[in-house]
Motif scaffolding. Structure first.
Motif, PDB file in Angstrom:
ATOM      1  N   LEU A 744       0.770  -1.180   0.088  1.00  0.00           N
ATOM      2  CA  LEU A 744      -0.003   0.193  -0.120  1.00  0.00           C
ATOM      3  C   LEU A 744       0.995   1.274  -0.084  1.00  0.00           C
ATOM      4  O   LEU A 744       0.717   2.166  -0.775  1.00  0.00           O
ATOM      5  CB  LEU A 744      -0.922  -0.002   1.172  1.00  0.00           C
ATOM      6  CG  LEU A 744      -2.374  -0.586   1.245  1.00  0.00           C
ATOM      7  CD1 LEU A 744      -2.883  -0.756   2.459  1.00  0.00           C
ATOM      8  CD2 LEU A 744      -3.028   0.087   0.047  1.00  0.00           C
ATOM      9  N   LYS A 745       2.278   1.229   0.825  1.00  0.00           N
ATOM     10  CA  LYS A 745       2.863   2.412   0.783  1.00  0.00           C
ATOM     11  C   LYS A 745       3.522   2.601  -0.359  1.00  0.00           C
ATOM     12  O   LYS A 745       3.464   3.733  -1.162  1.00  0.00           O
ATOM     13  CB  LYS A 745       3.877   2.267   2.072  1.00  0.00           C
ATOM     14  CG  LYS A 745       3.388   2.476   3.377  1.00  0.00           C
ATOM     15  CD  LYS A 745       4.354   2.277   4.459  1.00  0.00           C
ATOM     16  CE  LYS A 745       4.008   2.269   5.844  1.00  0.00           C
ATOM     17  NZ  LYS A 745       4.990   2.187   6.755  1.00  0.00           N
ATOM     18  N   ALA A 746       3.711   1.598  -1.042  1.00  0.00           N
ATOM     19  CA  ALA A 746       4.476   1.616  -2.386  1.00  0.00           C
ATOM     20  C   ALA A 746       3.616   2.091  -3.268  1.00  0.00           C
ATOM     21  O   ALA A 746       3.719   3.060  -4.299  1.00  0.00           O
ATOM     22  CB  ALA A 746       4.993   0.180  -2.828  1.00  0.00           C
ATOM     23  N   VAL A 769      -6.144   4.615  -9.157  1.00  0.00           N
ATOM     24  CA  VAL A 769      -5.373   4.216  -7.672  1.00  0.00           C
ATOM     25  C   VAL A 769      -5.849   5.047  -6.838  1.00  0.00           C
ATOM     26  O   VAL A 769      -6.006   4.606  -5.597  1.00  0.00           O
ATOM     27  CB  VAL A 769      -3.998   4.386  -8.055  1.00  0.00           C
ATOM     28  CG1 VAL A 769      -3.138   4.058  -6.820  1.00  0.00           C
ATOM     29  CG2 VAL A 769      -3.449   3.328  -9.205  1.00  0.00           C
ATOM     30  N   SER A 770      -6.294   6.366  -6.840  1.00  0.00           N
ATOM     31  CA  SER A 770      -6.733   7.151  -5.896  1.00  0.00           C
ATOM     32  C   SER A 770      -8.074   6.413  -5.205  1.00  0.00           C
ATOM     33  O   SER A 770      -7.990   6.111  -3.903  1.00  0.00           O
ATOM     34  CB  SER A 770      -7.152   8.591  -6.331  1.00  0.00           C
ATOM     35  OG  SER A 770      -6.010   9.046  -6.880  1.00  0.00           O
ATOM     36  N   ASP A 771      -8.927   6.025  -5.989  1.00  0.00           N
ATOM     37  CA  ASP A 771     -10.236   5.498  -5.475  1.00  0.00           C
ATOM     38  C   ASP A 771      -9.839   4.293  -4.934  1.00  0.00           C
ATOM     39  O   ASP A 771     -10.341   3.783  -3.402  1.00  0.00           O
ATOM     40  CB  ASP A 771     -11.186   5.384  -6.481  1.00  0.00           C
ATOM     41  CG  ASP A 771     -11.641   6.365  -7.316  1.00  0.00           C
ATOM     42  OD1 ASP A 771     -11.580   7.538  -6.445  1.00  0.00           O
ATOM     43  OD2 ASP A 771     -12.376   6.521  -8.318  1.00  0.00           O
ATOM     44  N   PHE A 772      -8.930   3.458  -5.198  1.00  0.00           N
ATOM     45  CA  PHE A 772      -8.545   2.141  -4.650  1.00  0.00           C
ATOM     46  C   PHE A 772      -8.032   2.276  -3.379  1.00  0.00           C
ATOM     47  O   PHE A 772      -8.262   1.506  -2.361  1.00  0.00           O
ATOM     48  CB  PHE A 772      -7.502   1.531  -5.653  1.00  0.00           C
ATOM     49  CG  PHE A 772      -7.209   0.181  -5.114  1.00  0.00           C
ATOM     50  CD1 PHE A 772      -7.922  -1.190  -4.702  1.00  0.00           C
ATOM     51  CD2 PHE A 772      -5.616   0.052  -4.558  1.00  0.00           C
ATOM     52  CE1 PHE A 772      -7.334  -2.177  -4.193  1.00  0.00           C
ATOM     53  CE2 PHE A 772      -5.182  -0.982  -4.042  1.00  0.00           C
ATOM     54  CZ  PHE A 772      -5.826  -2.281  -3.660  1.00  0.00           C
ATOM     55  N   ILE A 773      -6.941   3.207  -3.272  1.00  0.00           N
ATOM     56  CA  ILE A 773      -6.337   3.407  -2.097  1.00  0.00           C
ATOM     57  C   ILE A 773      -7.221   3.843  -0.888  1.00  0.00           C
ATOM     58  O   ILE A 773      -7.241   3.628   0.258  1.00  0.00           O
ATOM     59  CB  ILE A 773      -5.288   4.590  -2.125  1.00  0.00           C
ATOM     60  CG1 ILE A 773      -3.954   3.828  -3.025  1.00  0.00           C
ATOM     61  CG2 ILE A 773      -4.777   4.650  -0.880  1.00  0.00           C
ATOM     62  CD1 ILE A 773      -2.802   4.894  -3.413  1.00  0.00           C
TER      63      ILE A 773
END
Length: 922
Positions: A744-746, A769-773
């Motif tokens: 997650l950090k990567a 990726v924004s929505d996924f995170i």
């Protein structure tokens, strides 16, 4: 006068008349000895009575009975005809062999059978029917008559047809004859054939169906009902255990499956309610033989019991037995073809399965001679011949396979040699062609050089075109004043050379030197990466079935269209272009069209900014939910198990009893302990009784629990999460959770990078990726919090049991309790088996004692009435009587009892699970 040869001493000497009398009576050896042991007065009475009968037979032979007049038209005539039949039955039973011989000679049996086949309904339900069956039974009461009945081609079949009547006495008489015929040589198979004949005659769906219906139905008349059900059970036991069933386990199982499929077991349980000793004896014998046969079958598979009602268990047993054998592929083939069998209800698919069933039955039953102990399910189906044919085919196939293998190896070797030869020839030819080309080029260059010089001379020195005179010959001419140097300054000499040079003409005809060189070799693909890596890359791309452009688009869009599977992404990560690959590809980017497929793919993917990071992000996104779902149940198992072991009152009571037991046994040594390590809990399984080595401390503790702490027996209900928690390795689990967190950090770091740059057209990395995170961070926080809680609860559980923190992992700690629970369950099952066997032994002992008393009473009764009945009882009657009472199976019961004891010892030596009851009492 007639004398038996009595001497003064009282001994009897056999005279010819006496010998003739015993032959007429057709006595067995035992009955002969009994007759000779009679007092002289009794012998005289017997002789005189038989002499009168001989005189009467001489004047009234058996043909006067006129069997064709047995049909009655009114009650009085019916009664008169019945008396005629009864007299015949008495005569066949009591008269000398001359009467029986005369009856056979006059074809009396055929008359009886024809009468049975042609009766009307009223006659079939009358006493005459029963009496006719009695005549046949009486005829079979001596060896000659019995042999005559068995030799008749249709006698047993015709007798079986009488089972269709409602008259219970008739049915009982028929069943007694059929059961007794099972016990005589060559009779068993005739009875089975008769039951198949009756199936067609009575339109039964399957063989023995009528018998099972009669066994389950109720007439309301206790005595008649018990007599019929006893006759049916005695017949079933005779069919199962006589003939081939005497020594053939497969045959007994085969026949018993027929009865079990018809539902005999619940009927037997129902029949126990009649509480009739004779009937119970037959029921006990049926179940005892069944249990022994089931055990023998299970022992072949190293088991204690096989549930033949469970298709899944039978499949697992067969699968385990055949795994890693040559037969296993054929088992798979059978199952695969069974999947293709017709299955539509109501269609003809039933017959297909019936055919398969019959084929298997015949394979199991047919002996080495090709003979079937039962009615052959299929005609002209000789298993031995087919097996021999298959063996021969297999041998031929093996030879063919070996020959084919040798042929292929030989062909491959020849092909390799031919390829090598062609390669050598090709290389040699290429070298020769290259040399020829070079030589030709050399010759051409030489010729062109000469021609060039000549051309230059021809162009620059026009003497060949303009043959002028020498210098001393142009004086006074026009040429004296002409200066060509002035013209050179104006003329385009190169244009002139191009237009008129012989060298230029040669180039136009043959092409340039570069073109000539390039035409001598084939243009090859450009590949700069490792050959094996390139080959694997091409294989992967062929599986993807996507163009480079489509793959590029999917990666930029973060695979919104779900075109890239997880496994494909994992493989793509193995083919990320390395820096050395990128450098080499960049050097040849001007030769893009010549690049091999793998090189061009790597080159085009290297043009995507942060290609590797994008792939990793996409793969992490697709795997995230799966990884969380795999980790979460493991965390929950540790959390739940930690709570269960600290809260279970049943576990606390168990440990309390174990501690008390240990302190008592260790009194004076290490007694008065306040607790013990949980690792010691499973040592009670290995502690055996000094009185009975089959009993462990755990067995004894369970007996105590059953008596004083019955609630502890349900301890597994408190500890349902233990088995799953025992499988969890906390260290590996923490690594996995940390790996998810690092991923997650990567992903967040890559998102920041992509946000800081200008996005290409179609690049959707940032929004996806924004929505996924946002969603993934919440899910992971729940998992991380749950793990911290589980670790905290586990630490409290360790402290609760006095264990040191950090010394024991969850899989070890909960594994101790899991092993204990498994041992606890197995020990309870052991005790249940012991008690069941003990109860069975006691019940059988009571039954055998009761039967012994009954036989003793019958023996005394026969002894008291022996003088009046000895004349009318023959050996077939003895057989029927023994079958009716169950005495005929006494020998088998004794043998089974011995086998049962021996089987118990074998089982104990084999796996230690089933143990005989010794010195154990509840």
């Amino acid at each position: 006068t007639f004398s038996l040869g009595l001497e003064a001493t009282g001994d009897a000497t056999l005279t010819p008349s006496c010998l003739c009398l015993q032959d007429e009576l057709d006595l067995t050896d035992r009955n002969r000895e009994a007759m000779f042991a009679l007092p002289a007065e009794k012998k005289w009475q017997i002789y005189c009575s038989k002499k009168k009968v001989r005189e009467r037979i001489h004047t009234h032979p058996p043909d006067v009975l006129q069997m064709q007049t047995l049909f009655a038209f009114d009650e009085e005539e019916m009664e008169m005809r019945n008396k005629v039949v009864e007299d015949l039955k008495t005569a066949l039973r009591t008269q000398p062999m001359r009467f029986v011989t005369r009856f056979i000679e006059l074809d009396g049996l055929t008359c009886l059978l024809n009468f049975l086949k042609s009766m009307d309904y009223e006659t079939s339900e009358s006493r005459i029917h029963t009496s006719i069956i009695g005549c046949i039974k009486a005829l079979m009461n001596n060896s000659q008559g019995r042999a005559h009945v068995l030799a008749h081609p249709h006698s047993i079949n015709t007798i079986s047809q009488s089972l269709r009547q409602d008259n219970i006495k008739t049915k009982v008489a028929v069943l007694e004859i059929l059961g007794a015929v099972c016990l005589v040589p060559d009779g068993h198979k005739k009875v089975l054939q008769a039951m198949v004949h009756y199936q067609k005659y009575a339109a039964e769906r399957t063989r023995f169906q009528t018998l099972l219906n009669e066994l389950d139905s109720s007439t309301g008349r206790y005595r008649d009902e018990v007599n019929l059900k006893t006759a049916i059970m005695s017949f079933i036991n005779a069919v199962l255990n006589a003939g081939a069933g005497e020594d053939n386990l497969e045959f007994r199982l085969h026949l018993r499956y027929e009865f079990l499929m018809l539902g005999i077991q619940p009927v037997i349980d129902k029949l126990r309610g009649h509480e009739n000793a004779t009937l119970d004896r037959h029921l006990d014998f049926f179940e005892m033989v069944r249990n022994e046969d089931d055990y023998e079958l299970a022992k072949r598979f190293d088991l204690v019991h096989i549930d033949t009602k469970s298709a899944s268990q039978m499949f697992e047993v067969i699968k385990k037995k055949l795994s890693h054998t040559e037969a296993y592929p054929h088992l798979l083939s059978i199952l695969q073809h069974c999947l293709e069998m017709p299955y539509k209800r109501g269609a003809s698919s039933f017959q297909h399965w019936q055919l398969l069933d019959r084929i298997l039955q015949q394979i199991i039953l047919q002996d080495e001679k090709g003979e079937d102990p039962d009615v052959a399910p299929l005609d002209n189906f000789n298993v031995k011949n087919i097996i021999r044919m298959l063996v021969n085919e297999n041998e031929v196939k093996q030879w063919r396979d070996q020959a084919e293998k040798f042929r292929k190896e030989h062909a491959e070797l020849l092909a390799k040699l031919e390829r090598k030869e062609r390669e050598c020839e090709t290389k040699t030819q290429e070298k020769e062609d290259m040399m020829k080309t070079l030589n030709k080029m050399k010759d051409k260059l030489q010729r062109e050089g000469v021609e060039l010089r000549t051309a230059r001379e021809q162009v620059l020195d026009l003497s060949s075109l303009f043959p002028l005179a020498a210098q001393n010959k142009i004086n006074g001419t026009i040429w004296h004043d002409i200066d060509d140097l002035r013209a050179f300054k104006i003329l385009d000499l190169k244009e002139i050379e191009k237009m008129f040079s012989a060298y230029q003409r040669q180039q136009k005809e043959t092409g340039s030197m570069d073109d000539l060189y390039m035409s001598t070799r084939k243009v090859k693909e450009l590949s700069v990466i490792d050959g094996r890596r390139a080959q694997n890359c091409v294989i992967l791309l062929s599986k993807l079935k996507m163009s480079n452009e489509e793959i590029r688009r999917a990666i930029l869009e973060m695979d919104e269209r779900e075109e890239l599977a997880k496994d494909m992404l994992e493989q793509l990560l193995k083919f990320v272009p390395e820096k050395s690959d990128v450098d080499l590809l960049e050097e040849h980017k001007h030769e893009l069209e010549r690049m091999a497929r793998a090189d061009r793919f790597l080159f085009e993917m290297s043009r995507i900014d942060h290609y590797q990071q994008r792939l990793q992000a996409l793969f992490f996104k697709k795997k995230f939910a799966e990884r969380v779902m795999e980790a979460k149940p493991k965390v929950e198992a540790i959390l739940s198990a930690s709570r269960e072991v600290t809260r279970s009152k049943r576990l606390t009571q168990t440990l309390e009893v174990v501690l008390a037991f240990g302190n008592f046994m260790n009194k004076g040594q290490r007694g008065n302990a306040y607790g013990f390590k949980v690792s010691s809990l499973n040592k009670i399984v290995d502690t055996k009784s000094s009185i009975d080595r089959n009993i462990t401390m755990l067995h004894y503790l369970i007996m105590i629990f059953e008596k004083n702490y019955p609630d502890i027996l349900y301890i597994q209900q408190d500890l349902q999460s233990i088995p799953e928690a025992a499988k969890v390795n906390l260290v590996e689990l923490e690594k996995e959770v940390y790996s998810i967190k690092s991923g997650l950090k990567a992903l967040e770091a890559e998102l920041h990078y992509q946000q800081s740059r200008v996005r290409d057209h179609g690049d959707k990395f940032v929004p996806v990726v924004s929505d996924f995170i946002t969603v993934a961070s919440f899910s992971f926080s729940e998992l991380e919090d749950l793990l911290n809680e589980a670790k905290d609860k586990f630490a409290k559980a360790l402290r609760h049991f006095g264990e040191e923190l950090g010394k024991m992992q969850p899989d070890e700690f909960f594994g101790i309790f899991d092993t204990f629970l498994q041992s606890f369950s197995e020990a309870r099952q052991d005790l249940e088996n012991m008690q069941r066997r003990k109860d069975e032994e006691e019940r059988r002992a009571r039954m055998e004692a009761m039967l012994k008393d009954q036989r003793e009473r019958e023996r005394r009764s026969k002894k008291n009435t022996g003088s009046s009945t000895s004349e009318e009882v023959g050996e077939f009657d003895d057989l029927v009587s023994a079958l009716r009472s169950g005495e005929v199976f006494d020998k088998d019961m004794s043998k089974l009892k011995r086998n049962r004891k021996r089987s118990g010892k074998d089982l104990l030596d084999g796996n230690g699970r089933e143990r005989p009851i010794t010195k154990v009492n509840y």
